[in-house]
Each structure stands twice: as C-alpha cells, then as structure tokens.
Write an enzyme that holds these catalytic residues in place. Structure first.
Site, PDB file in Angstrom:
ATOM      1  N   LYS A 118       0.822  -1.214   0.000  1.00  0.00           N
ATOM      2  CA  LYS A 118       0.000   0.000   0.000  1.00  0.00           C
ATOM      3  C   LYS A 118       0.854   1.261   0.000  1.00  0.00           C
ATOM      4  CE  LYS A 118      -4.408  -1.459   1.944  1.00  0.00           C
ATOM      5  NZ  LYS A 118      -5.445  -1.144   2.929  1.00  0.00           N
ATOM      6  N   LYS A 202      -8.012 -10.435  -9.401  1.00  0.00           N
ATOM      7  CA  LYS A 202      -9.152 -10.392  -8.475  1.00  0.00           C
ATOM      8  C   LYS A 202     -10.138  -9.294  -8.861  1.00  0.00           C
ATOM      9  CE  LYS A 202      -9.103 -10.605  -3.786  1.00  0.00           C
ATOM     10  NZ  LYS A 202      -8.549 -10.500  -2.427  1.00  0.00           N
ATOM     11  N   LYS A 205     -12.379  -3.034  -6.533  1.00  0.00           N
ATOM     12  CA  LYS A 205     -13.030  -1.729  -6.659  1.00  0.00           C
ATOM     13  C   LYS A 205     -12.124  -0.736  -7.366  1.00  0.00           C
ATOM     14  CE  LYS A 205     -11.289  -0.357  -2.205  1.00  0.00           C
ATOM     15  NZ  LYS A 205     -11.306  -0.911  -0.882  1.00  0.00           N
TER      16      LYS A 205
END
Ligand code: TRP
Length: 339
Positions: A118, A202, A205
């Site tokens: 991240k 995957k 969003k």
C-alpha cells in the site's frame, strides 16, 4: 485450541468503508458472515478508523460507512442477534490500539507485506497510521476477546500479528490467559471472485473498467449487461475440473454461479457441461439479477431512512461498549494506569 479454553467462542470481523461493495466482497466474505450468525455470537464492524489511514474525503467517508452498513443489513446481518456498528463510535478500539503500539515491535510491523504494497515507493509519505494499522486491527479483535476471525488470505499475516500481540501482552503483564489467541476462520468455500475482464485478476473496486465488476448497488440492467459482456474463450463449457483449470474466465463464471446458487462448482459443471457459453451466461444473468436485486433494493431503502440506519449503528456501538469497556478496565489496571 487449548489456549482458548477459557474464552467463549466469539466471532469478530471488520470491513472497510472505502469504495463500492462488489460481488467479490459479497461471495468472498460477507455471505459467510450471515451464515456464522446461526452458530456463534458475532460482532461486525465497519472500520472507519482503518479507512483514514489513507486519505478519505470526509463526506465520502460518512457516505461509504452508511453504505457498507446498509449492505450488511441488506444481505441478512441481523442487528439484534449480532452486533453491527462503526468502529469510531467505540473508544476502546483507539485506547487498546495505543497500548498495543507499545507492545508490538518495529520488527514485527516491518514484515507486514500489505504495508509495503500500500505504501509503495513513497513510503516516507505514507501515514504513520498505515504502518500501525495491524495494531488497530488486533485491538478491534481483542477488545472483545474474540476467538474466531473470518478473514481472507490477504489478512492472515495481520491476524498472526494479533496473536503475537495477544501472547506478548499476556506474558509481559503476567496474565497467561488474559487475551485469547484469535484464530483465522475460514468458513466453507468462500468464492474467490475474479475480474469479469480478466480471469487471472481479483475483482477489485480499483479496476478502471466498470465492466470488470458487479456492484451490489447495480440495477438489473447493469448486472445482466456485465455478465453478457464478460470475457470468455471460444470453446463450449468445460465438462470437468481438469478441463476448466487452464480457462480462468470459464472457471470464474462457474464459481460465481456456484456461489450465488449455493451449489458446488462440480454441480454447476455437471449441469452445463458442453453447453454454449451464451446459454450459460443467460442463466447466470438471470440468477445474478434474482439474487442481487433484492439486496440492492434493501440497501437503497436503508439508505433512504438514515435516522433508522444511524440508530442501528448507535445501538450496536452501545452493546459493543458493554463488552469492551470491562476488558479495557482490566487492561488499564494490568498496565498500571491510575484511575
Ligand atoms: N484489515 C481488514 C481488511 O482490510 C479489515 C479489518 C479491520 C478487520 N479490523 C479487522 C478484519 C478485524 C477482521 C478483524 O479487510
């Protein structure tokens, strides 16, 4: 587990209020939450404090918090039987997280792969909160002495850290069984839902293509369109697992069908072996619309009655405090805080 003999079974899980919820969130995690309510007491938390480890527009954060809460209710989380609330309403999370910041070691957190992903290259500019995020997650779980934590593969490392923190707290403060060592809880086959545009990625969003995912708030038209346009290969439907293995798009649609209809992928394979993809997609579109439309409608109705939604969250928070406050009282005593 022998370590947890003195702790009553309790489920805790958290979900972040960022972005829209999609089919991957539903079939991968949230659907299992509904089933778990039947066998154990459950606490489900919309983790707004975790969300702000990355910048969130304040108005969007409140909207997303309510949207995720509405989705939980819409899929069948029962706010009377279970506890549903947003994290920031219960101060115990922040308070225990501070103590855990002083229990966990820099070296432990330095190993967390999610932080590295991240924070990316710009690590110097990541928030400190993002680095200590796993300590807050440990506090979420342990403030309730939860024993079972349904999480996906990507959160297992954080859960191991929570166990290490629990163990070190118990040792440091000579309280051998004070915190349970929470277990990851994989409940039956959660479906790993992949992008409708690329069966090797995957469903997410953050994918730029709207056609890669089905949102829980999509209307019937959008759902059907996205399924009809989903990527497939030119062959007919596979007739066996082996035959499906090298065909990620086919496998994904079959898994989605299985998840939505509560069947095994084998049963779906048996039913559609050798069929044309177009026929299967039609059936899948009908099934997805039939299963997801009621969820979308319920979400919208919870979102239009904001007072009622906020009341449910406040009630959940009050019941959460009844469990967490006595634990925090004992933590304060053990640590040596006065008052
Ligand atoms: N970190 C989890 C995620 O991103 C969310 C989360 C926060 C959580 N606190 C938790 C999950 C406690 C389980 C238990 O998915």
């Amino acid at each position: 587990m022998t370590e947890n003999t003195n702790h009553r079974p309790l489920v805790f899980s958290g979900i972040q209020p960022t972005g829209k919820l999609h089919l991957g969130n539903y079939l991968g995690a949230m659907k299992n939450w509904v089933r778990l309510q039947e066998s154990m007491p459950c606490i489900y938390c919309v983790v707004d404090m975790h969300a702000i480890t990355i910048w969130q527009e304040p108005a969007e954060l409140s909207a997303a918090t309510r949207e995720v809460a509405a989705a939980c209710l819409a899929i069948g989380i029962d706010p009377e039987r279970s506890i549903l609330f947003n994290q920031s309403q219960v101060r115990a999370h922040a308070e225990l997280a501070w103590v855990f910041n002083c229990v966990a070691r820099m070296g432990w957190l330095n190993r967390m792969t999610q932080f590295k992903d991240k924070a990316g290259k710009n690590r110097e500019n990541a928030s400190v909160g993002l680095f200590i995020y796993p300590n807050l997650m440990a506090a979420d779980i342990l403030a309730y002495r939860a024993t079972h934590v349904p999480v996906g593969e990507d959160q297992k490392q954080h859960l191991e850290l929570a166990r290490d923190i629990a163990q070190k707290f118990n040792n440091d403060f000579s309280a051998p069984d004070f915190f349970p060592l929470p277990e990851p809880f994989i409940t039956g086959p959660g479906t790993r839902v992949m992008s409708l545009r690329d069966g090797t990625k995957k469903m997410s969003k953050s994918d730029e293509s709207e056609y890669s995912r089905i949102n829980l708030s999509d209307d019937a038209n959008a759902i059907a369109q996205k399924i009809r346009k989903a990527k497939t290969d030119p062959q007919a439907m596979p007739d066996s697992k082996e035959n499906m293995a090298s065909r990620p798009e086919a496998e994904n649609l079959i898994n989605i069908y299985a998840g939505l209809s509560d069947q095994t992928p084998d049963a779906v394979l048996a039913e559609y072996a050798g069929a044309q993809f177009s026929a299967f997609k039609n059936a899948l579109a009908d099934l997805a619309v039939a299963k997801l439309m009621p969820i979308g409608e319920k979400m919208r109705s919870y979102l239009t009655d904001r007072a009622e939604l906020d009341r449910i969250l406040a009630d959940g928070a009050a019941r959460a405090r009844l469990i967490a406050d006595p634990v925090l009282r004992e933590v304060r005593e053990r640590v040596g805080f006065v008052g």
